[in-house]
Each structure stands twice: as structure tokens, then as C-alpha cells.
Design a protein around this motif. Structure first.
Motif, PDB file in Angstrom:
ATOM      1  N   UNK A  99     -30.398   7.329  15.344  1.00 49.00           N
ATOM      2  CA  UNK A  99     -30.025   6.343  14.208  1.00 49.00           C
ATOM      3  C   UNK A  99     -28.856   6.991  13.316  1.00 49.00           C
ATOM      4  N   UNK A 100     -29.210   8.214  13.082  1.00 44.71           N
ATOM      5  CA  UNK A 100     -28.234   8.882  12.324  1.00 44.71           C
ATOM      6  C   UNK A 100     -26.862   9.546  12.868  1.00 44.71           C
ATOM      7  N   UNK A 101     -26.762   9.565  14.390  1.00 44.41           N
ATOM      8  CA  UNK A 101     -26.048  10.205  15.073  1.00 44.41           C
ATOM      9  C   UNK A 101     -24.464   9.613  14.783  1.00 44.41           C
ATOM     10  N   UNK A 102     -24.328   8.227  15.007  1.00 47.99           N
ATOM     11  CA  UNK A 102     -23.258   7.581  15.095  1.00 47.99           C
ATOM     12  C   UNK A 102     -22.493   7.521  13.641  1.00 47.99           C
ATOM     13  N   UNK A 103     -23.265   7.454  12.504  1.00 49.76           N
ATOM     14  CA  UNK A 103     -22.725   7.317  11.138  1.00 49.76           C
ATOM     15  C   UNK A 103     -22.814   8.650  10.438  1.00 49.76           C
ATOM     16  N   UNK A 104     -23.883   8.812   9.917  1.00 50.36           N
ATOM     17  CA  UNK A 104     -24.035  10.114   8.879  1.00 50.36           C
ATOM     18  C   UNK A 104     -23.718  11.357   9.866  1.00 50.36           C
ATOM     19  N   UNK A 105     -23.905  11.609  10.946  1.00 51.96           N
ATOM     20  CA  UNK A 105     -23.322  12.760  11.746  1.00 51.96           C
ATOM     21  C   UNK A 105     -22.139  12.672  12.150  1.00 51.96           C
ATOM     22  N   UNK A 106     -21.867  11.717  13.065  1.00 54.50           N
ATOM     23  CA  UNK A 106     -20.513  11.769  13.779  1.00 54.50           C
ATOM     24  C   UNK A 106     -19.459  11.168  12.936  1.00 54.50           C
TER      25      UNK A 106
END
Length: 388
Positions: free
Chosen positions: A228-235
């Protein structure tokens, strides 16, 4: 402590990771984009960048090896590595709160993490800082919009221990996410996910890297939270770890058990010396029986790192300044966790009123035991303390 063979298994490279001519050390994939044999292959990868190599801001082979090692060491399902520890903490918080939500900070959390939570006030996120680590104090601070409990154990500078199982039990009963910085204990000495924590944060610049040549961060959690974090808060935020830094982290992880043993031994020996010194009023090391939560530490920890604090009897900034300037082996500087022994204080002279408000002793000194011979370090402290 866990079976050393199990730990070393986590630090070996699997056959799947060894797609590079059986090299003893994985290569650094220093490439921005990855090319594809067909547009169909690209379209498939672009639709699932977390599990395909498209661009290093998403997933990179060298970084992925480090992530897999960390996830296995922590006993987590997935890991993402970041360009700094603060980038990791920022992602953990941003993926857990929304406008109007409330955050609780337990004990003395890393000061820059506190500043980040204060910054989030511009998005109408509120917070409560609890200087106590008691479960009762945490329970009384919970509000209807509390979404996150952020903690470190031991706490920053004061080295109080948090009763993690009781806090996570309370949090789950109220549908609150728990985030913990585990940089002090490392996965070797504590596994917070097994104690009910939702997200584990690491500043890999510290013990995991171990050589003072790396800045980075990592989050370990369930596959659902990381995806869930990957697309927004990470990438989307773009604070991904670079391949060379991941390679340095891999190097550090391979020697982690040996290095942590040296930090632990030196730290305990120095702490015992300081605990009996007439110029020292208090030593905050959870491995000492004099620590008020020594028994809790024996339940939660499988060992101790080399980072702890002590209080000088000489009052305030002038006492700290005089002591620090006499040291010859200890390096004065921020961060910790490498071969060099380091020392610092939260008291900079101009911030004593702020420290008093935070219930932080004005004569506090933080010491990070490195790999120099303990007796030489003790001699250095003895000379500096002689006239303190």
C-alpha cells in the motif's frame, strides 16, 4: 539469543539472487532505467513496479537483495529501503495518518522525528508527547482520532524501555497502528514484529551499515502495508535508496553478528566502569542491574548494543563542555553504530530551557562504544573525568 546458524542463513545470498556468474558479492546495478524485449513486457512490468525492474526509484536488484535480507532478519513479510532514516519514518507516518488524525510519541523519541510530527500540523495532524513510558500514560493520551503510536525502545538519550507487548495489545484493541525505531537493538537483539508492532523502522546508517559511510533507512512490515505504501509514500516521494548505498548495507549486514558482539562487550564494560565512578551520578544502560527496567530488558532483549548515556555530577553545559574537550579517543559527532567510539550531549548550551521542558537532564552525555580496546576507552574517560 537465536541460533547463530539461523542468523547466518538470513545473511547468505540465495541461488535466485545469484544470477550473476556465482560472484561472492552481488554486483551494483547502477542503472536508472531497465530495458525490455517487447512493449508487452514493459506494459506488464509498469503495471506492477513493486515486483518488476522498471526504474530504480521503484525496484532495483541490488536494493532488493538488501531488502530481502532485512525482511528475513526482522521476521517480516516485506521491506523497502529509503535514502535516509527520516525518509523511512516519514513514509511510515504518512501512510498511517490523514488530516485530523492524532499521533502519540512515547518517551524521548529522536528529536528530528518529533520535528517531523510537528511539521504535519500544517495538515491538521495533532500529537501528544508522553515523557513517561508507562502503559497507563499512553492509555490516558489516546483520543478518538489517534491513529499512530510512535516509539523507540530504549528511548532516545534516556534509554528507558517500553513494554512493547502491552503497548501493542492496547493499540490493537483501539485499532491504532504502532511504529517502532529498532536501530538500537537491531534485529539480532529484538524483533518487534513478533511483539505485535506493525511497522519497524531502521536507520541503516547505524549498526546495520556499521562503517560510518552510509546514510539510509528501511521499513519492515506486512506485505499488505508495504504494498500500500509503495506507490505513494515510497515511489511517489522519490526517496528510494541508491544501488551503491544498498551494496554498502549488504556488506554491513554480512558482518553484523560479529560487530554487535564487540559493541555489546565494550558497552557493558564501559558502563560498569562509569556506574562506579564518583564523577558520574547515573548510568542509563539497560544491561546494568541498576537500570530500573533491567528485568523487562531481560524479557524483551537478546542482547545489548553499545549505545547508552550517563549523567555527570558537574552541572550543565560548562561541565559537559569541559569533559568533552578533554577526550582524545572518543569522537564528538552525531550518529553512532560504527567502529569509532563516539560521544555527544543533547545540551548545546543555548537549549537548556527546552531540555528542561522535555524533562531531559542538563548533564546528560550519550556514549557509543566502538571497537577500540575497552581499557583504552576507559583510560580516556578516566583522564577526562579526573577534573570533572
Amino acid at each position: 539469543m537465536e541460533n547463530p546458524d539461523d542468523i547466518m542463513t538470513c545473511l547468505r545470498f540465495t541461488d535466485e539472487e545469484h544470477r550473476f556468474l556465482h560472484a561472492a558479492v552481488p554486483p551494483i546495478y547502477e542503472t536508472g532505467p531497465f530495458f525490455f524485449d517487447s512493449y508487452d513486457a514493459y506494459a506488464e512490468a509498469a503495471n506492477n513496479e513493486m515486483n518488476h525492474y522498471v526504474y530504480w526509484r521503484g525496484t532495483n536488484p541490488t536494493v532488493q537483495i538488501a531488502e530481502n535480507m532485512l525482511a528475513e532478519l526482522e521476521g517480516g513479510e516485506a521491506c523497502k529501503c529509503f535514502a535516509s532514516g527520516m525518509a523511512a519514518i516519514g513514509a511510515a507516518l504518512l501512510c498511517s495518518v490523514g488530516a485530523g488524525d492524532h499521533v502519540i510519541l512515547i518517551g524521548h523519541v529522536y528529536e528530528t522525528s518529533v520535528t517531523l510530527v510537528q511539521y504535519l500540523a500544517k495538515f491538521h495532524i495533532t500529537y501528544t508527547t508522553i515523557h513517561s513510558v508507562s502503559v497507563e500514560a499512553v492509555a490516558s493520551a489516546i483520543e478518538d482520532r489517534t491513529k499512530v503510536i510512535l516509539m523507540e525502545s530504549p528511548t532516545s538519550y534516556t534509554f528507558d524501555l517500553v513494554n512493547i507487548p502491552e503497548i501493542t495489545h492496547l493499540a490493537r484493541s483501539r485499532d491504532i497502528r504502532t511504529i517502532i525505531d529498532n536501530s538500537w537493538a537491531t534485529p539480532l537483539y529484538m524483533k518487534p514484529l513478533r511483539l505485535g508492532v506493525d511497522i519497524v523502522v531502521h536507520s541503516v546508517s547505524k549498526y546495520l551499515g556499521g562503517h560510518n559511510d552510509l546514510v539510509g533507512g528501511a521499513l519492515i512490515a506486512s506485505r499488505d502495508i508495504i504494498s500500500r505504501m509503495f506507490t505513494e509514500e515510497f515511489q511517489l516521494m522519490g526517496a528510494s535508496m541508491a544501488p551503491f548505498e544498498a551494496w554498502l548495507l549488504i556488506r554491513g549486514l554480512r558482518t553484523l553478528p560479529l560487530r554487535m558482539k564487540a559493541h555489546e562487550q565494550n558497552g557493558l564494560e564501559i558502563a560498569r566502569y562509569l556506574d562506579s565512578h564518583p564523577a558520574v551520578s547515573r548510568v542509563n544502560h539497560p544491561g546494568l542491574p541498576s537500570h530500573p527496567q533491567y528485568e523487562l530488558g531481560r524479557k524483551l532483549l537478546r542482547g545489548y548494543s553499545g549505545l547508552f548515556s550517563f549523567e555527570l555530577k558537574a552541572p550543565g553545559y560548562e561541565g559537559i563542555r569541559s569533559f568533552m574537550n578533554k577526550l582524545k579517543l572518543f569522537r564528538i559527532g552525531v550518529s553512532w553504530g560504527a567502529m569509532e567510539s563516539q560521544i555527544i550531549s543533547p545540551n548545546y548550551g543555548y537549549n537548556e530551557s527546552a531540555l528542561t521542558k522535555q524533562q531531559m537532564p542538563l548533564s546528560l552525555v550519550r556514549l557509543a562504544a566502538g571497537h577500540e580496546p575497552a581499557q583504552l576507552l576507559i583510560q580516556d574517560l578516566e583522564e577526562a573525568l579526573r577534573y570533572s
